[in-house]
Write an enzyme that holds these catalytic residues in place. Structure first.
Site, PDB file in Angstrom:
ATOM      1  N   HIS A 271      10.666  -3.501   3.618  1.00  0.00           N
ATOM      2  CA  HIS A 271       9.669  -3.056   4.600  1.00  0.00           C
ATOM      3  C   HIS A 271       8.320  -3.729   4.319  1.00  0.00           C
ATOM      4  CE1 HIS A 271       7.254  -0.126   6.988  1.00  0.00           C
ATOM      5  NE2 HIS A 271       6.385  -0.339   6.014  1.00  0.00           N
ATOM      6  N   GLU A 272       7.886  -3.703   3.053  1.00  0.00           N
ATOM      7  CA  GLU A 272       6.590  -4.294   2.704  1.00  0.00           C
ATOM      8  C   GLU A 272       6.603  -5.803   2.897  1.00  0.00           C
ATOM      9  OE1 GLU A 272       4.130  -2.423   2.317  1.00  0.00           O
ATOM     10  OE2 GLU A 272       5.269  -0.558   2.144  1.00  0.00           O
ATOM     11  N   HIS A 275       5.943  -6.881   6.431  1.00  0.00           N
ATOM     12  CA  HIS A 275       4.535  -7.012   6.851  1.00  0.00           C
ATOM     13  C   HIS A 275       4.042  -8.445   6.664  1.00  0.00           C
ATOM     14  CE1 HIS A 275       3.764  -2.892   7.826  1.00  0.00           C
ATOM     15  NE2 HIS A 275       4.030  -2.442   6.611  1.00  0.00           N
ATOM     16  N   GLU A 351       4.112  -0.908  11.632  1.00  0.00           N
ATOM     17  CA  GLU A 351       5.027  -0.227  10.701  1.00  0.00           C
ATOM     18  C   GLU A 351       6.424  -0.110  11.302  1.00  0.00           C
ATOM     19  OE1 GLU A 351       4.363   0.391   7.689  1.00  0.00           O
ATOM     20  OE2 GLU A 351       2.202   0.058   7.708  1.00  0.00           O
TER      21      GLU A 351
END
Length: 408
Positions: A271-272, A275, A351
């Protein structure tokens, strides 16, 4: 004017408080929607009855504290202006801008410290925070020192520009802000963050290799994974990728490492990394620059109007008078608040995209659901917050939305 200010402030704040209480305790249903009952997002499916009730209590009290203390900073700056403290502090500082900023910052810090302490006590009582008072106070002093130094620098530049060009100061200020924000993003991981916590290399070499393999396959230029010692402050879970260029860092909270299974950790890191892959860090920078451009222009337009109407009452001679700083800070705070729902909506969209990227890369929705459920448990996260709180505070989709998306 001062008496009217006190009376009307009291009337408006009491009315506001009643509205907040009505909204949180009468109009809002703290349970999950009927369509989500029995799903993985329903706390009844993965939490005990008492644990679920405790999370609802904590979330409601946290929302109440936020809403009730939301106007505090505005009231402080307005009070400083109405009661002539802007002029008094200017005299006490001998009209020296750095000393004036220090006095004003110190006053606001002292008056808002009880609000921060109330938040700390609430988190401690529900075992979200475990931070000792000494560490909490140390972090606040560090933040106060850094914020004051930045504000002194910004104020010196701003008032110099105002005196140089009464018509273009806002544009010149914005042009100077562009390289500053980029430079701040560059130095934050290596100079700012270590002031608050210690960072070490991830000791689990196998897990680090898997994370770096995931990062390398996505084009993230990282050669190590860092672990930050957040367990001395909180039981909540998190991870992040920040910085730009050769200062980019992949960081895991030690609470996350300790509380999640390896596949769940990999989902969080994917997920990070998402970004970075989707350029959310740069888009965030561009968004901040666009917002500051609009904000500085509005500040330029509003300041003369307000000073023409209230300048004599506040004992402020003009825009270039350093006593106007509380009014500038009040307007900046209000404009930031008005922009907050837009900022949060953009952040939630980013997100969502990062969640989707992580699901695609790991192909493991069970790990996603498991990670989200543990984040709820350890951080006492509100699964289905009130709409007003979501639009004002939530930079992520709600846990209900994230789990339901993973289930799909």
């Amino acid at each position: 004017m001062r008496k009217k200010f006190l009376i009307w402030t009291l009337i408006i704040y009491l009315t506001y408080t009643l509205g907040v209480l009505l909204y949180l305790f009468v109009l809002h249903d703290p349970g999950v929607p009927q369509a989500a009952e029995g799903s993985a997002a329903d706390p009844a499916q993965f939490l005990g009855t008492r644990e679920a009730e405790e999370i609802r209590e904590y979330a409601t009290l946290r929302h109440l504290l936020y809403l009730l203390t939301l106007p505090v900073e505005w009231l402080i700056y307005t009070g400083v202006l109405v009661f002539g403290l802007a002029y008094t502090l200017k005299k006490a500082a001998f009209s020296k801008l750095p000393l004036y900023v220090f006095f004003l910052s110190g006053l606001v810090w002292v008056l808002t410290l009880p609000v921060s302490y109330a938040g700390r006590r609430l988190s401690l009582s529900y075992d979200v925070s475990v931070e000792p008072f000494s560490k909490w106070l140390q972090d606040h002093i560090i933040s106060f020192s850094l914020d004051t130094l930045l504000m002194i620098t910004a104020a010196l530049v701003l008032y110099r520009l105002i005196r140089m060009s009464a018509q273009r100061w806002w544009l010149y200020a914005w042009l100077l802000l562009v390289p500053f924000l980029a430079f701040f993003m560059y130095i934050q991981p290596v100079l700012i963050d270590p002031l608050y916590n210690e960072f070490d290399r991830l000791s689990d070499s196998q897990l680090e290799e898997r994370i770096l393999s995931l990062a390398g396959g996505s084009g993230v230029p990282a050669d190590r994974v860092y672990v930050v010692d957040k367990s001395e402050e909180t039981n909540a879970l998190n991870a992040y990728v920040n910085g730009i260029g050769d200062n980019l860092r992949i960081v895991l909270w030690d609470t996350t490492l300790r509380s999640l299974e390896e596949e769940e950790v990999l989902f969080i890191m994917a997920h990070e990394i998402g970004h970075y892959v989707k350029n959310h860090l740069l888009k965030s920078l561009f968004g901040a620059l666009a917002g500051s451009f609009i904000g500085l222009y509005l500040l330029y337009r509003l300041l003369p109007v307000l000073l023409h109407r209230f300048g004599s009452s506040f004992r402020i001679k003009g825009t270039g008078d350093i006593a106007s700083l509380p009014l500038i800070l009040l307007l900046v705070s209000l404009l930031s608040f008005l922009a907050q729902p837009v900022e949060m909506a953009v952040s939630r969209q980013a997100e969502r995209a990062a969640d989707e990227y992580a699901l695609e890369q790991t192909g493991d929705p069970d790990a996603a659901v498991g990670a989200f459920q543990e984040m709820i448990r350890h951080g006492k996260s509100d699964v289905h917050p009130p709409a007003l709180i979501k639009y004002l505070r939530y930079g992520h989709p709600t846990m209900l939305e994230r789990i339901r998306k993973a289930e799909e």
